[in-house]
Design a protein around this motif. Structure first.
Motif, short mmCIF file in Angstrom:
data_model
loop_
_atom_site.label_atom_id
_atom_site.label_comp_id
_atom_site.label_asym_id
_atom_site.label_seq_id
_atom_site.Cartn_x
_atom_site.Cartn_y
_atom_site.Cartn_z
N LEU A 129 0.82 -1.21 0.00
CA LEU A 129 0.00 0.00 0.00
C LEU A 129 0.85 1.26 0.00
O LEU A 129 0.46 2.27 -0.57
N GLN A 130 2.02 1.21 0.63
CA GLN A 130 2.92 2.37 0.55
C GLN A 130 3.42 2.57 -0.87
O GLN A 130 3.56 3.69 -1.34
N GLU A 131 3.64 1.47 -1.56
CA GLU A 131 4.10 1.55 -2.94
C GLU A 131 3.00 2.06 -3.86
O GLU A 131 3.25 2.85 -4.76
N ASP A 132 1.76 1.61 -3.62
CA ASP A 132 0.64 2.01 -4.46
C ASP A 132 -0.65 1.89 -3.66
O ASP A 132 -1.26 0.81 -3.60
N ALA A 133 -1.08 2.99 -3.05
CA ALA A 133 -2.29 2.98 -2.23
C ALA A 133 -3.56 2.84 -3.05
O ALA A 133 -4.63 2.66 -2.50
N ARG A 134 -3.42 2.90 -4.37
CA ARG A 134 -4.60 2.76 -5.24
C ARG A 134 -4.85 1.31 -5.65
O ARG A 134 -5.75 1.05 -6.43
N LEU A 135 -4.09 0.38 -5.11
CA LEU A 135 -4.32 -1.03 -5.43
C LEU A 135 -5.75 -1.41 -5.06
O LEU A 135 -6.24 -1.03 -4.00
#
Length: 159
Positions: A18-24
């Motif tokens: 989620l830190q890498e991509d919170a839009r997952l």
């Protein structure tokens, strides 16, 4: 102060993803951490409920938003009683230009991250802080010239 929640390997994988991509999407996140979608969602909601996940944000380029200067200000206060600290913290919380503040150890008391249109705007804010009966003894300003590394998340051991 409450104890920090115990995070297992799967929680740490979720946090790293989620830190890498919170839009997952939950589906994509569940596949990434090898959980069913319902189990993954329950984990994320638990991490939100316990305050491990405090929010989801877009990282913006301040210079595309009519912000001319980003600066850090070291603030030293005269007094250090809880009431004096609370009065100062209440004052800076009311300033939208102060986008981040940390109470720190060392030779000064606070570090503020401030965004303003120009130096005259910062001068007005600094003079206001110094003259507002907040116990401000000294303000030392550092103007950001460039940013070679951006904050993108905390290192998560065991992820």
């Amino acid at each position: 102060m409450t104890a920090a929640p115990k995070l297992d390997r799967i929680d740490r994988k979720i946090l790293a993803a989620l830190q890498e991509d919170a839009r997952l999407t939950n589906q994509a996140l569940s596949e990434r951490v090898a959980l069913s979608p319902s189990a993954c969602l329950a984990r994320v909601r638990g991490l939100e409920r316990t305050g491990v996940i405090q929010g989801y944000h877009a990282r913006l380029d301040p210079f595309t938003l009519d912000i001319g200067l980003v600066l850090y200000a070291d603030i030293t206060l005269d007094g250090h009683t809880p009431a004096e600290l609370a009065r100062f913290e209440e004052a800076i919380a009311a300033l939208p230009q102060v986008v981040e503040a940390s109470h720190v150890t060392g030779s000064f008391d606070y570090i503020l991250k401030v965004v303003v249109a120009d130096m005259p705007e910062w001068t007005r804010i600094a003079e206001g802080l110094a003259s507002a009966d907040l116990g401000v003894e000294r303000i030392n300003t550092h103007v950001v010239m460039r940013k070679p590394k951006f904050f993108v998340g905390y290192p998560i051991a065991g992820s």
